[in-house]
Scaffold this motif. Sequence first.
Motif, PDB file in Angstrom:
ATOM      1  N   ALA A 321      22.375  61.877  54.164  1.00  0.00           N
ATOM      2  CA  ALA A 321      22.404  62.213  55.586  1.00  0.00           C
ATOM      3  C   ALA A 321      21.261  63.154  55.945  1.00  0.00           C
ATOM      4  O   ALA A 321      20.568  62.960  56.956  1.00  0.00           O
ATOM      5  N   ALA A 322      21.049  64.193  55.132  1.00  0.00           N
ATOM      6  CA  ALA A 322      19.980  65.158  55.407  1.00  0.00           C
ATOM      7  C   ALA A 322      18.609  64.495  55.344  1.00  0.00           C
ATOM      8  O   ALA A 322      17.739  64.747  56.187  1.00  0.00           O
ATOM      9  N   GLY A 323      18.390  63.657  54.338  1.00  0.00           N
ATOM     10  CA  GLY A 323      17.114  62.981  54.191  1.00  0.00           C
ATOM     11  C   GLY A 323      16.793  62.091  55.382  1.00  0.00           C
ATOM     12  O   GLY A 323      15.649  62.052  55.864  1.00  0.00           O
ATOM     13  N   ARG A 324      17.810  61.403  55.884  1.00  0.00           N
ATOM     14  CA  ARG A 324      17.586  60.516  57.019  1.00  0.00           C
ATOM     15  C   ARG A 324      17.372  61.301  58.310  1.00  0.00           C
ATOM     16  O   ARG A 324      16.635  60.857  59.192  1.00  0.00           O
ATOM     17  N   LEU A 325      18.009  62.457  58.420  1.00  0.00           N
ATOM     18  CA  LEU A 325      17.755  63.306  59.585  1.00  0.00           C
ATOM     19  C   LEU A 325      16.319  63.837  59.554  1.00  0.00           C
ATOM     20  O   LEU A 325      15.609  63.801  60.567  1.00  0.00           O
ATOM     21  N   ILE A 326      15.890  64.327  58.397  1.00  0.00           N
ATOM     22  CA  ILE A 326      14.510  64.821  58.261  1.00  0.00           C
ATOM     23  C   ILE A 326      13.516  63.705  58.564  1.00  0.00           C
ATOM     24  O   ILE A 326      12.525  63.898  59.272  1.00  0.00           O
ATOM     25  N   TYR A 327      13.799  62.520  58.049  1.00  0.00           N
ATOM     26  CA  TYR A 327      12.923  61.372  58.292  1.00  0.00           C
ATOM     27  C   TYR A 327      12.894  61.021  59.783  1.00  0.00           C
ATOM     28  O   TYR A 327      11.833  60.718  60.348  1.00  0.00           O
ATOM     29  N   SER A 328      14.049  61.069  60.430  1.00  0.00           N
ATOM     30  CA  SER A 328      14.115  60.769  61.854  1.00  0.00           C
ATOM     31  C   SER A 328      13.275  61.764  62.648  1.00  0.00           C
ATOM     32  O   SER A 328      12.552  61.394  63.583  1.00  0.00           O
ATOM     33  N   TYR A 329      13.352  63.029  62.276  1.00  0.00           N
ATOM     34  CA  TYR A 329      12.516  64.070  62.891  1.00  0.00           C
ATOM     35  C   TYR A 329      11.029  63.759  62.676  1.00  0.00           C
ATOM     36  O   TYR A 329      10.224  63.827  63.609  1.00  0.00           O
ATOM     37  N   GLY A 337       4.585  68.981  58.960  1.00  0.00           N
ATOM     38  CA  GLY A 337       4.535  68.130  57.780  1.00  0.00           C
ATOM     39  C   GLY A 337       5.046  66.730  58.024  1.00  0.00           C
ATOM     40  O   GLY A 337       5.361  66.000  57.078  1.00  0.00           O
ATOM     41  N   HIS A 338       5.109  66.325  59.292  1.00  0.00           N
ATOM     42  CA  HIS A 338       5.698  65.025  59.624  1.00  0.00           C
ATOM     43  C   HIS A 338       4.931  63.855  59.006  1.00  0.00           C
ATOM     44  O   HIS A 338       5.525  62.816  58.703  1.00  0.00           O
ATOM     45  N   ARG A 339       3.631  64.012  58.791  1.00  0.00           N
ATOM     46  CA  ARG A 339       2.860  62.906  58.218  1.00  0.00           C
ATOM     47  C   ARG A 339       3.320  62.592  56.796  1.00  0.00           C
ATOM     48  O   ARG A 339       3.279  61.440  56.357  1.00  0.00           O
ATOM     49  N   VAL A 340       3.744  63.627  56.069  1.00  0.00           N
ATOM     50  CA  VAL A 340       4.255  63.426  54.710  1.00  0.00           C
ATOM     51  C   VAL A 340       5.723  63.023  54.746  1.00  0.00           C
ATOM     52  O   VAL A 340       6.144  62.075  54.074  1.00  0.00           O
ATOM     53  N   LEU A 341       6.510  63.736  55.554  1.00  0.00           N
ATOM     54  CA  LEU A 341       7.954  63.524  55.560  1.00  0.00           C
ATOM     55  C   LEU A 341       8.350  62.177  56.143  1.00  0.00           C
ATOM     56  O   LEU A 341       9.454  61.698  55.889  1.00  0.00           O
TER      57      LEU A 341
END
Length: 488
Positions: A321-329, A337-341
Amino acid sequence: MTVPASPGGAADTGHAGDGSEFRKEMSPWANFALGFTYLSPVVSTYTLFGTALADGGPPMIWAFVLAGCGQFLVALVFGEIVAQYPIAGGVYPWARRLWGKRWAWMTGWVYLWALLVTITSVAYGAGPYIAILLGYRATVHTTVLCTIALIVIAVLINYAGTKALSWAALIGFSAELVGALVVGVILLATHRFHGLGVLFDDYGAAGDGSYLPVFLGAAIIGFYQYYGFEACGDCAEEVAHPGKVIPKAMRRTIYVGGAAATFTCLTLLLAVADYRAVISGEDTDPVVRVLFDALGEAGARLVMAVVLISFLSCTISLQAAAGRLIYSYARDEMIIGHRVLRKFSAQRAVPEYALLLAAVVPALIAVGSLISEDALTKIVSFAILGIYAAFQMVVLAALRARLKGWRPSGEFRLGRWGLLVNAGALAYGLFAIINISWPRTPDVPWFDNWIVLLSGGIVVAVGVLYMVTTRHYGRSDAPAGSAIPDRP
């Protein structure tokens, strides 16, 4: 102008649908199992049983009923939202469509930190059980090492992809049922010391005062139990027909998870020989005592192994859940760091760097817990506060959108009951937040007494500062406030 509803009932799905990077490899049962293992009746009950019993005596079990009814209202509201907006990341994209960019950014920020702390709390809670299983004495340092080890194992399983996540959820679901039902039946049949009348006797936990304040303090076990159903929506882009499947999975998680948790708590309660020893602090670990007395050393260790599977599967689900939220952000360019995340492994269909961050931060929190004498209770309390705050930000956004003309158009709708259910969910959530934050240890330094509220305030303050200085919230062109129709 609002975006017209799709044939599946979603008014807008942003990045979801045919353009999604995720694969729709999660079955309806796996989606339910994901939410169930995140909610995890065994983890929550085994982690906080001793604390709740010491604080409130046997009637603390009614906290499951209180929290279950309140969170069921929240699940109904979420069901309407996810049916219309089946997008990976859950509360952040929902809040974005219902209210707008800034509100969504802060909702996701609060929820993200709550998720990361919850990962730590679950993995940390497994430490003593690992010690019992392997036969060594648990210390603060060994517990932290076990916490980090569990987090690493969980992220490796998450890296294997959606199918591995689905299998882990189903295995965890099976372990939960064994831990809750099989062990519970054995305790009822062979190690029951009391009748149901004890559920109305506090055994002196309240002293000479009213029982209500004592019960509200012990209710942490119920508040900790009933979240996780939203994880079904976090993986919305990995499920076929999400508008129909996910609302049903959320409700089923509440039904089945709540019943299993209440049954687990009941069987443990009836198997505790001396309540006053727990309330006085003489017996500090009633769960372990009950299992060893009832099952013997070999049986208790076997149960510990099953319980650890539950802890691991819960950690896996939380990380997913956390990984998908970070990815959605990151996909919406809403975080540094969105280009990496936002990088996505096409081979395994997982956001690998977002998942890595969802492992590193909880591990660092575990290391930081070494400075606290009562780390687990404080970590759990902050996790509950953050989750409930993020939930209510979505519930409030939905209520505001309704009052401004939003009419849910997904495959699950509450119809004329929507406004009443939405208002009830908000009232319950505000009550729970106040109760969780309320200081109850006046004999400790003020900052320790107010630690939960202070921690929440720091997260919000840092989030506001980050949002204002970076303005990342405004970068994405994903729909924002699209739920509210334009006024003529």
